[in-house]
Design a protein around this motif. Sequence first.
Motif, PDB file in Angstrom:
ATOM      1  N   HIS A  10       2.242   6.463   3.677  1.00  0.00           N
ATOM      2  CA  HIS A  10       1.915   7.325   4.823  1.00  0.00           C
ATOM      3  C   HIS A  10       2.990   8.409   4.949  1.00  0.00           C
ATOM      4  O   HIS A  10       4.037   8.180   5.556  1.00  0.00           O
ATOM      5  CB  HIS A  10       1.860   6.498   6.108  1.00  0.00           C
ATOM      6  N   PRO A  11       2.729   9.595   4.378  1.00  0.00           N
ATOM      7  CA  PRO A  11       3.762  10.640   4.425  1.00  0.00           C
ATOM      8  C   PRO A  11       3.968  11.201   5.829  1.00  0.00           C
ATOM      9  O   PRO A  11       3.041  11.228   6.643  1.00  0.00           O
ATOM     10  CB  PRO A  11       3.215  11.721   3.491  1.00  0.00           C
ATOM     11  N   LYS A  12       5.195  11.641   6.081  1.00  0.00           N
ATOM     12  CA  LYS A  12       5.464  12.362   7.321  1.00  0.00           C
ATOM     13  C   LYS A  12       4.672  13.667   7.302  1.00  0.00           C
ATOM     14  O   LYS A  12       4.322  14.180   6.237  1.00  0.00           O
ATOM     15  CB  LYS A  12       6.957  12.679   7.439  1.00  0.00           C
ATOM     16  N   ALA A  83       5.372   5.814   8.147  1.00  0.00           N
ATOM     17  CA  ALA A  83       5.095   4.409   8.439  1.00  0.00           C
ATOM     18  C   ALA A  83       5.408   3.596   7.185  1.00  0.00           C
ATOM     19  O   ALA A  83       5.467   4.151   6.086  1.00  0.00           O
ATOM     20  CB  ALA A  83       3.627   4.230   8.842  1.00  0.00           C
ATOM     21  N   PRO A  84       5.591   2.294   7.350  1.00  0.00           N
ATOM     22  CA  PRO A  84       5.856   1.460   6.173  1.00  0.00           C
ATOM     23  C   PRO A  84       4.690   1.496   5.176  1.00  0.00           C
ATOM     24  O   PRO A  84       3.530   1.647   5.561  1.00  0.00           O
ATOM     25  CB  PRO A  84       6.007   0.055   6.754  1.00  0.00           C
ATOM     26  N   THR A  85       5.015   1.353   3.906  1.00  0.00           N
ATOM     27  CA  THR A  85       4.004   1.293   2.852  1.00  0.00           C
ATOM     28  C   THR A  85       3.272  -0.038   2.951  1.00  0.00           C
ATOM     29  O   THR A  85       3.888  -1.081   3.161  1.00  0.00           O
ATOM     30  CB  THR A  85       4.669   1.430   1.470  1.00  0.00           C
ATOM     31  N   VAL A  86       1.947   0.013   2.817  1.00  0.00           N
ATOM     32  CA  VAL A  86       1.122  -1.191   2.871  1.00  0.00           C
ATOM     33  C   VAL A  86       0.754  -1.572   1.440  1.00  0.00           C
ATOM     34  O   VAL A  86       0.035  -0.831   0.760  1.00  0.00           O
ATOM     35  CB  VAL A  86      -0.154  -0.961   3.718  1.00  0.00           C
ATOM     36  N   VAL A  87       1.271  -2.713   0.976  1.00  0.00           N
ATOM     37  CA  VAL A  87       1.043  -3.178  -0.384  1.00  0.00           C
ATOM     38  C   VAL A  87       0.113  -4.389  -0.334  1.00  0.00           C
ATOM     39  O   VAL A  87       0.365  -5.335   0.416  1.00  0.00           O
ATOM     40  CB  VAL A  87       2.360  -3.549  -1.078  1.00  0.00           C
ATOM     41  N   THR A  88      -0.945  -4.347  -1.152  1.00  0.00           N
ATOM     42  CA  THR A  88      -1.908  -5.443  -1.221  1.00  0.00           C
ATOM     43  C   THR A  88      -2.073  -5.871  -2.670  1.00  0.00           C
ATOM     44  O   THR A  88      -2.354  -5.029  -3.532  1.00  0.00           O
ATOM     45  CB  THR A  88      -3.276  -5.013  -0.650  1.00  0.00           C
ATOM     46  N   ARG A  89      -1.889  -7.168  -2.935  1.00  0.00           N
ATOM     47  CA  ARG A  89      -2.121  -7.738  -4.269  1.00  0.00           C
ATOM     48  C   ARG A  89      -3.501  -8.387  -4.278  1.00  0.00           C
ATOM     49  O   ARG A  89      -3.868  -9.086  -3.331  1.00  0.00           O
ATOM     50  CB  ARG A  89      -1.087  -8.816  -4.595  1.00  0.00           C
ATOM     51  N   MET A  90      -4.237  -8.179  -5.381  1.00  0.00           N
ATOM     52  CA  MET A  90      -5.581  -8.738  -5.499  1.00  0.00           C
ATOM     53  C   MET A  90      -5.800  -9.289  -6.897  1.00  0.00           C
ATOM     54  O   MET A  90      -5.222  -8.775  -7.858  1.00  0.00           O
ATOM     55  CB  MET A  90      -6.627  -7.640  -5.243  1.00  0.00           C
TER      56      MET A  90
END
Length: 103
Positions: A10-12, A83-90
């Motif tokens: 989420h870039p500023k 905002a913090p990066t949202v990392v999802t493993r699948m």
Amino acid sequence: MTVVVTAVFHPKEGAKEQLAEAMRAGIEAVHAEPGCELYAIHDAADGTITMIEKWTTVEELDAHGSGTAVKVLGAGIEGLLAAPTVVTRMTPIPLGTPDQGAL
């Protein structure tokens, strides 16, 4: 079994191009890492930048996560995120044709 990862950044406000450029710096190094099948940046319509990754094994993904390229990425994008990066493993659930049913 392969592991697919999405990392949503989420870039500023006004920092999207600078963020993309900072992310570009480590791409070649990551592409050379063992187990990296896909590591690609995508511009999303909602203003985020999404990294889509595919790794041969979870062990190779874990090695990547603690490696130099990720440290370089973290340093390069410092101060550019709203905002913090949202990392999802699948893990894949292959359905349909082999070419279209799994990433």
